[in-house]
Design a protein around this motif. Structure first.
Motif: not given
Length: 441
Positions: A371-380, A383-389, A420-423
């Motif tokens: 799960l932490k790996e998923f979070v970090q992938e989204i952040i990368s 960006g952190a600001e987008a993640l936190l919504t 191909n993974f694009k959040p």
């Protein structure tokens, strides 16, 4: 963590709603993380409303920050505590005022969504009225020692009904409102469906002319685009008198007022909102709460937002002391939904993992490390600001859980690290009409 037992109905509703990008109507307490201070502030407002005063709050944040989630949370809490609740989303056809009865359309929507603890899905007007009449009949039977078929029973009931009506007759439009309530009681007593339907139509704002209303009910006024809020105040006072804690009005998507292109119409809506704000904050309404969900631009845009009006700016601008200290004042009219922390996002994903596994009856496979790996992938990638919504990532995560469950041969790492993974993103967080914009957690 979540409760160990969640019904299949609740878990299915959560998975389906979150997967579709909308806020669930039930079960949201199982995915509530953070926002404790904001929620407690709104709950304090409920206590005030129950004491007879009124409250008005703005819940402000960008798309996906949690506005709809907070409104749904407080809606459920209010019903549990014994409030009558009504909610509506503003749209092109539903505003607070307009030239084509857009304000009346909002009133009609609120009345159709009227809900109580025993009728949480809306349409509670009949159950409110008939429940009250039944309660009075039981009181008369007990106090007077007579039965419903005995002579004088109906007169005793009507006398008690008139006692309640008396408390609201002195308010604006209160006499006509009381007349319709009496008409409903008589239709109930006489089993007169025509009179009953006419009373309900009037209360729902469905009469189009005063002549039609006078012929059906003997009243010379109707609920229209100019007067509908007066009847909201009357209804709040009425439900408090008959045993409820009060009435809570929840209005979401206030950004639709900001998006009105015509300056005159937009200002007319802002003025109507200001009148509603003043009436509640100056105690010109009893047992009424109004909570409005809107974006930051709706509030702060100096050209088209509320801040374009000095009266609104004075009422809603943050205190310079809270700004200097870098903290939020949770008792002010505006609650701003700040980004969740990374830890809170991780906690949310853990809860979703548990609920998904419970719903589809399999052993949870994802670890906290993954799960932490998923979070970090989204952040990368975002960006952190987008993640936190949270609205930005919830649908993606539900999709990941679905894919892993349906395709056990796929590895989690391969799925989220694939080229191909694009959040999913909502694009411009203030001006999107896409599906992701519909979900706020």
């Amino acid at each position: 963590m979540i409760k160990p037992k969640i019904s299949k109905k609740v878990s299915t509703a959560l998975i389906n709603s979150l997967g579709a990008g909308v806020v669930p109507r039930i079960g949201i307490e199982h995915i509530a993380v953070g926002r404790e201070k904001e929620l407690n502030s709104l709950l304090n407002n409920l206590n005030d409303i129950a004491e007879g005063v009124a409250a008005f709050r703005f819940i402000i944040g960008n798309y996906g920050s949690g506005k709809s989630f907070m409104l749904q949370m407080i809606r459920n809490r209010a019903m549990e505590q014994g409030f009558v609740v009504a909610d509506a989303d503003l749209s092109t056809g539903r505003k607070l005022a307009g030239s084509n009865n857009e304000g009346l359309a909002t009133y009609r929507e609120l009345m159709s969504r009227l809900a109580t603890k025993t009728r949480p899905d809306g349409g509670a007007l009949i159950s409110i009225l008939e429940g009250w009449i039944n309660k009075i009949q039981q009181e008369v039977a007990k106090e007077q020692g007579i039965n419903p078929n005995d002579e004088g029973f109906d007169e005793q009931v009507e006398a008690k009904i008139r006692e309640v009506v008396h408390y609201i007759e002195d308010l604006v439009h209160g006499f006509d409102f009381g007349t319709v309530i009496i008409a409903y009681w008589r239709s109930y007593r006489l089993d007169d469906d025509e009179l009953k339907n006419a009373s309900l139509r009037w209360l729902r704002g469905e009469f189009n002319t005063k002549t039609e209303a006078k012929a059906a009910l003997g009243v010379r006024v109707i609920i229209d685009d100019d007067s509908w809020f007066d009847y909201i105040k009357l209804l709040a006072k009425f439900v408090a008198e008959i045993g409820y804690k009060g009435m809570l009005i929840l209005v979401d998507e206030a950004v639709n007022l900001y998006q009105i292109s015509t300056t005159v119409t937009r200002e007319k809506n802002y003025n109507r909102l200001l009148a509603m704000f003043n009436d509640t904050m100056q105690c010109k309404a009893d047992n009424l709460g109004i909570f409005i969900g809107g974006t930051t631009k709706f509030l702060e845009d100096p050209n088209r937002g509320l801040f374009a009006d000095q009266a609104w700016r004075r009422r809603t601008k943050e205190s310079r002391f809270s700004t200097q200290a870098g903290v939020q004042e949770y008792m002010s009219p505006v609650i701003r939904l700040n980004p969740l922390t990374e830890t809170e996002i991780l906690s949310l994903l853990q809860r979703l993992t548990e609920i998904h596994a419970l719903n589809f009856a399999y052993e949870k496979t994802l670890t906290n490390r993954e799960l932490k790996e998923f979070v970090q992938e989204i952040i990368s990638r975002l960006g952190a600001e987008a993640l936190l919504t949270p609205g930005e990532i919830i649908r993606d995560f539900i999709s990941v859980l679905n894919l892993l469950h349906q395709n056990p041969e796929i590895k989690f790492t391969e799925l989220i690290h694939g080229s191909n993974f694009k959040p999913t993103t909502v694009g411009d967080s203030e001006n999107t009409d896409g599906d992701a914009a519909e979900f706020s957690l």
